[in-house]
Design a protein around this motif. Structure first.
Motif, PDB file in Angstrom:
ATOM      1  N   PRO A   1       5.846 -33.526  30.791  1.00 47.39           N
ATOM      2  CA  PRO A   1       4.418 -33.732  30.619  1.00 47.39           C
ATOM      3  C   PRO A   1       3.782 -34.329  31.875  1.00 47.39           C
ATOM      4  CG  PRO A   1       5.601 -35.514  29.558  1.00 47.39           C
ATOM      5  CD  PRO A   1       6.638 -34.547  30.073  1.00 47.39           C
ATOM      6  N   THR A   2       2.483 -34.190  31.937  1.00 53.46           N
ATOM      7  CA  THR A   2       1.709 -34.770  33.029  1.00 53.46           C
ATOM      8  C   THR A   2       0.790 -35.831  32.440  1.00 53.46           C
ATOM      9  OG1 THR A   2       1.739 -32.691  34.259  1.00 53.46           O
ATOM     10  CG2 THR A   2       0.042 -34.281  34.866  1.00 53.46           C
ATOM     11  N   GLY A   3       0.787 -37.012  33.042  1.00 52.17           N
ATOM     12  CA  GLY A   3      -0.187 -38.023  32.638  1.00 52.17           C
ATOM     13  C   GLY A   3      -1.568 -37.502  33.002  1.00 52.17           C
ATOM     14  N   TYR A   4      -2.553 -37.796  32.181  1.00 50.61           N
ATOM     15  CA  TYR A   4      -3.899 -37.277  32.450  1.00 50.61           C
ATOM     16  C   TYR A   4      -4.933 -38.365  32.220  1.00 50.61           C
ATOM     17  CZ  TYR A   4      -7.055 -33.467  33.394  1.00 50.61           C
ATOM     18  OH  TYR A   4      -7.977 -32.638  33.999  1.00 50.61           O
ATOM     19  N   LEU A   5      -5.724 -38.620  33.242  1.00 53.27           N
ATOM     20  CA  LEU A   5      -6.837 -39.565  33.126  1.00 53.27           C
ATOM     21  C   LEU A   5      -7.984 -38.812  32.473  1.00 53.27           C
ATOM     22  CD1 LEU A   5      -7.995 -42.378  33.792  1.00 53.27           C
ATOM     23  CD2 LEU A   5      -8.762 -41.412  35.971  1.00 53.27           C
ATOM     24  N   GLU A   6      -8.177 -39.059  31.202  1.00 53.04           N
ATOM     25  CA  GLU A   6      -9.201 -38.345  30.438  1.00 53.04           C
ATOM     26  C   GLU A   6     -10.605 -38.871  30.725  1.00 53.04           C
ATOM     27  OE1 GLU A   6      -8.442 -35.714  28.791  1.00 53.04           O
ATOM     28  OE2 GLU A   6      -6.289 -35.910  28.470  1.00 53.04           O
ATOM     29  N   GLY A   7     -10.697 -40.155  31.018  1.00 52.57           N
ATOM     30  CA  GLY A   7     -11.992 -40.746  31.305  1.00 52.57           C
ATOM     31  C   GLY A   7     -11.826 -42.166  31.791  1.00 52.57           C
ATOM     32  N   ILE A   8     -12.752 -42.580  32.652  1.00 54.88           N
ATOM     33  CA  ILE A   8     -12.748 -43.955  33.161  1.00 54.88           C
ATOM     34  C   ILE A   8     -14.202 -44.336  33.416  1.00 54.88           C
ATOM     35  CG2 ILE A   8     -12.376 -43.231  35.561  1.00 54.88           C
ATOM     36  CD1 ILE A   8     -10.540 -45.784  35.810  1.00 54.88           C
ATOM     37  N   PHE A   9     -14.544 -45.561  33.023  1.00 52.02           N
ATOM     38  CA  PHE A   9     -15.937 -46.005  33.154  1.00 52.02           C
ATOM     39  C   PHE A   9     -15.988 -47.512  33.311  1.00 52.02           C
ATOM     40  CE2 PHE A   9     -19.904 -47.600  31.370  1.00 52.02           C
ATOM     41  CZ  PHE A   9     -20.838 -46.842  32.067  1.00 52.02           C
ATOM     42  N   VAL A  10     -16.835 -47.950  34.223  1.00 52.94           N
ATOM     43  CA  VAL A  10     -17.095 -49.377  34.428  1.00 52.94           C
ATOM     44  C   VAL A  10     -18.605 -49.570  34.386  1.00 52.94           C
ATOM     45  CG1 VAL A  10     -16.909 -51.314  36.046  1.00 52.94           C
ATOM     46  CG2 VAL A  10     -14.989 -49.729  35.781  1.00 52.94           C
TER      47      VAL A  10
ATOM     48  N   GLU B   1       3.646 -37.064  37.537  1.00 55.47           N
ATOM     49  CA  GLU B   1       2.350 -36.719  38.124  1.00 55.47           C
ATOM     50  C   GLU B   1       1.232 -37.183  37.199  1.00 55.47           C
ATOM     51  OE1 GLU B   1       2.664 -32.599  40.384  1.00 55.47           O
ATOM     52  OE2 GLU B   1       3.531 -32.466  38.364  1.00 55.47           O
ATOM     53  N   MET B   2       0.051 -37.342  37.794  1.00 55.83           N
ATOM     54  CA  MET B   2      -1.139 -37.749  37.047  1.00 55.83           C
ATOM     55  C   MET B   2      -2.249 -36.782  37.399  1.00 55.83           C
ATOM     56  SD  MET B   2      -1.874 -40.598  35.219  1.00 55.83           S
ATOM     57  CE  MET B   2      -3.310 -41.171  34.368  1.00 55.83           C
ATOM     58  N   GLY B   3      -2.863 -36.207  36.403  1.00 52.18           N
ATOM     59  CA  GLY B   3      -3.981 -35.305  36.611  1.00 52.18           C
ATOM     60  C   GLY B   3      -5.279 -35.935  36.157  1.00 52.18           C
ATOM     61  N   SER B   4      -6.373 -35.309  36.530  1.00 49.76           N
ATOM     62  CA  SER B   4      -7.700 -35.743  36.114  1.00 49.76           C
ATOM     63  C   SER B   4      -8.679 -34.633  36.469  1.00 49.76           C
ATOM     64  CB  SER B   4      -8.087 -37.052  36.811  1.00 49.76           C
ATOM     65  OG  SER B   4      -9.298 -37.559  36.274  1.00 49.76           O
ATOM     66  N   ASP B   5      -9.914 -34.811  36.100  1.00 55.36           N
ATOM     67  CA  ASP B   5     -10.949 -33.853  36.475  1.00 55.36           C
ATOM     68  C   ASP B   5     -12.299 -34.548  36.483  1.00 55.36           C
ATOM     69  OD1 ASP B   5     -12.466 -33.423  33.825  1.00 55.36           O
ATOM     70  OD2 ASP B   5     -10.406 -32.992  33.232  1.00 55.36           O
ATOM     71  N   CYS B   6     -13.271 -33.884  37.058  1.00 53.65           N
ATOM     72  CA  CYS B   6     -14.648 -34.340  36.980  1.00 53.65           C
ATOM     73  C   CYS B   6     -15.551 -33.133  37.197  1.00 53.65           C
ATOM     74  CB  CYS B   6     -14.955 -35.453  37.991  1.00 53.65           C
ATOM     75  SG  CYS B   6     -15.019 -34.959  39.722  1.00 53.65           S
ATOM     76  N   ALA B   7     -16.780 -33.256  36.789  1.00 53.12           N
ATOM     77  CA  ALA B   7     -17.751 -32.183  36.994  1.00 53.12           C
ATOM     78  C   ALA B   7     -18.009 -32.006  38.493  1.00 53.12           C
ATOM     79  CB  ALA B   7     -19.052 -32.509  36.266  1.00 53.12           C
ATOM     80  N   LEU B   8     -18.262 -30.782  38.910  1.00 51.05           N
ATOM     81  CA  LEU B   8     -18.484 -30.487  40.327  1.00 51.05           C
ATOM     82  C   LEU B   8     -19.590 -31.343  40.935  1.00 51.05           C
ATOM     83  CD1 LEU B   8     -18.162 -26.586  40.414  1.00 51.05           C
ATOM     84  CD2 LEU B   8     -16.557 -28.262  41.330  1.00 51.05           C
ATOM     85  N   GLU B   9     -20.621 -31.605  40.156  1.00 55.13           N
ATOM     86  CA  GLU B   9     -21.770 -32.348  40.687  1.00 55.13           C
ATOM     87  C   GLU B   9     -21.594 -33.873  40.646  1.00 55.13           C
ATOM     88  OE1 GLU B   9     -22.482 -31.690  36.323  1.00 55.13           O
ATOM     89  OE2 GLU B   9     -21.806 -30.412  37.962  1.00 55.13           O
ATOM     90  N   ASN B  10     -20.496 -34.362  40.078  1.00 55.63           N
ATOM     91  CA  ASN B  10     -20.289 -35.798  39.944  1.00 55.63           C
ATOM     92  C   ASN B  10     -19.628 -36.344  41.213  1.00 55.63           C
ATOM     93  OD1 ASN B  10     -19.674 -38.428  39.228  1.00 55.63           O
ATOM     94  ND2 ASN B  10     -19.152 -37.889  37.124  1.00 55.63           N
ATOM     95  N   ARG B  11     -20.436 -36.594  42.204  1.00 60.98           N
ATOM     96  CA  ARG B  11     -19.928 -37.049  43.507  1.00 60.98           C
ATOM     97  C   ARG B  11     -19.241 -38.410  43.424  1.00 60.98           C
ATOM     98  NH1 ARG B  11     -25.318 -35.063  46.081  1.00 60.98           N
ATOM     99  NH2 ARG B  11     -24.741 -32.925  46.590  1.00 60.98           N
ATOM    100  N   GLU B  12     -19.799 -39.304  42.617  1.00 60.65           N
ATOM    101  CA  GLU B  12     -19.220 -40.646  42.485  1.00 60.65           C
ATOM    102  C   GLU B  12     -17.796 -40.573  41.929  1.00 60.65           C
ATOM    103  OE1 GLU B  12     -20.434 -45.040  40.700  1.00 60.65           O
ATOM    104  OE2 GLU B  12     -21.557 -43.285  40.054  1.00 60.65           O
ATOM    105  N   SER B  13     -17.603 -39.751  40.901  1.00 62.29           N
ATOM    106  CA  SER B  13     -16.277 -39.596  40.322  1.00 62.29           C
ATOM    107  C   SER B  13     -15.328 -38.919  41.314  1.00 62.29           C
ATOM    108  CB  SER B  13     -16.351 -38.772  39.034  1.00 62.29           C
ATOM    109  OG  SER B  13     -15.073 -38.638  38.469  1.00 62.29           O
ATOM    110  N   ARG B  14     -15.817 -37.912  42.017  1.00 61.65           N
ATOM    111  CA  ARG B  14     -14.980 -37.228  43.016  1.00 61.65           C
ATOM    112  C   ARG B  14     -14.506 -38.225  44.076  1.00 61.65           C
ATOM    113  NH1 ARG B  14     -15.402 -34.580  47.964  1.00 61.65           N
ATOM    114  NH2 ARG B  14     -13.987 -32.812  48.146  1.00 61.65           N
ATOM    115  N   GLN B  15     -15.405 -39.064  44.568  1.00 59.06           N
ATOM    116  CA  GLN B  15     -15.040 -40.056  45.580  1.00 59.06           C
ATOM    117  C   GLN B  15     -14.026 -41.055  45.033  1.00 59.06           C
ATOM    118  OE1 GLN B  15     -16.091 -38.179  48.296  1.00 59.06           O
ATOM    119  NE2 GLN B  15     -15.852 -40.226  49.091  1.00 59.06           N
ATOM    120  N   PHE B  16     -14.231 -41.497  43.794  1.00 55.61           N
ATOM    121  CA  PHE B  16     -13.275 -42.418  43.173  1.00 55.61           C
ATOM    122  C   PHE B  16     -11.889 -41.786  43.148  1.00 55.61           C
ATOM    123  CE2 PHE B  16     -10.864 -43.370  39.302  1.00 55.61           C
ATOM    124  CZ  PHE B  16     -10.556 -44.705  39.554  1.00 55.61           C
ATOM    125  N   HIS B  17     -11.811 -40.550  42.688  1.00 53.44           N
ATOM    126  CA  HIS B  17     -10.515 -39.870  42.609  1.00 53.44           C
ATOM    127  C   HIS B  17      -9.866 -39.734  43.989  1.00 53.44           C
ATOM    128  CE1 HIS B  17     -11.882 -38.745  38.559  1.00 53.44           C
ATOM    129  NE2 HIS B  17     -10.596 -38.557  38.293  1.00 53.44           N
TER     130      HIS B  17
END
Length: 147
Positions: free
Chosen positions: A74-83, A111-127
């Motif tokens: 299995p792959t660990g998956y970050l489903e969501g993160i919020f502060v 391994e650890m996977g995650s995703d974000c919407a294409l337009e979510n620049r803040e999340s992309r930078q965090f990742h």
């Protein structure tokens, strides 16, 4: 800062935090989802506290289906993160992610996977700043079959 794993009876707090991240989801749906999720051994939710304030959360889980860019299962998956906005820049998201990674390792993940919407620049930078590598981009489509 204090990071704690959410307990089964904290589904309400988890759903409230999730609603801030995913405001288009119905609250009742999130409450039901987190009631089940917090009892699922293949999922975990972590809370970040600053003093007595619940300032952030992260949801992670195991994915056994294909995860874009992964080579193991299995792959660990970050489903969501919020502060919460007022608590950003203090390392809470980094600490929450570290707990998700630790939990995933304990579950046998390499391994650890995650995703974000294409337009979510803040999340992309965090990742990217957290060591994730971009594995691909997708465009999702839908077609109405009721015609």
């Amino acid at each position: 800062m204090d990071i704690r794993r959410a307990k089964a009876d904290q589904w309400g707090e988890a759903a409230s935090m999730a609603l801030l991240l995913w405001p288009s989801h119905p609250k009742e749906e999130l409450e039901q989802e987190f009631q089940a999720l917090l009892q699922n051994p293949d999922a975990a939710v972590f809370f970040a506290y600053e003093g007595n304030v619940l300032a952030g959360f992260a949801q992670c889980g195991l994915r056994r289906d294909y995860v874009e860019g992964s080579s193991t299962s299995p792959t660990g998956y970050l489903e969501g993160i919020f502060v919460l906005t007022g608590y950003r820049g203090r390392g809470l998201a980094k600490a929450l992610l570290a707990e998700c990674e630790k939990w995933s390792r304990q579950k046998g993940c390499r391994e650890m996977g995650s995703d974000c919407a294409l337009e979510n620049r803040e999340s992309r930078q965090f990742h990217l700043h957290s060591g994730f590598l971009e594995a691909g981009r997708i465009i999702c489509f839908i077609k109405d079959l009721e015609d």
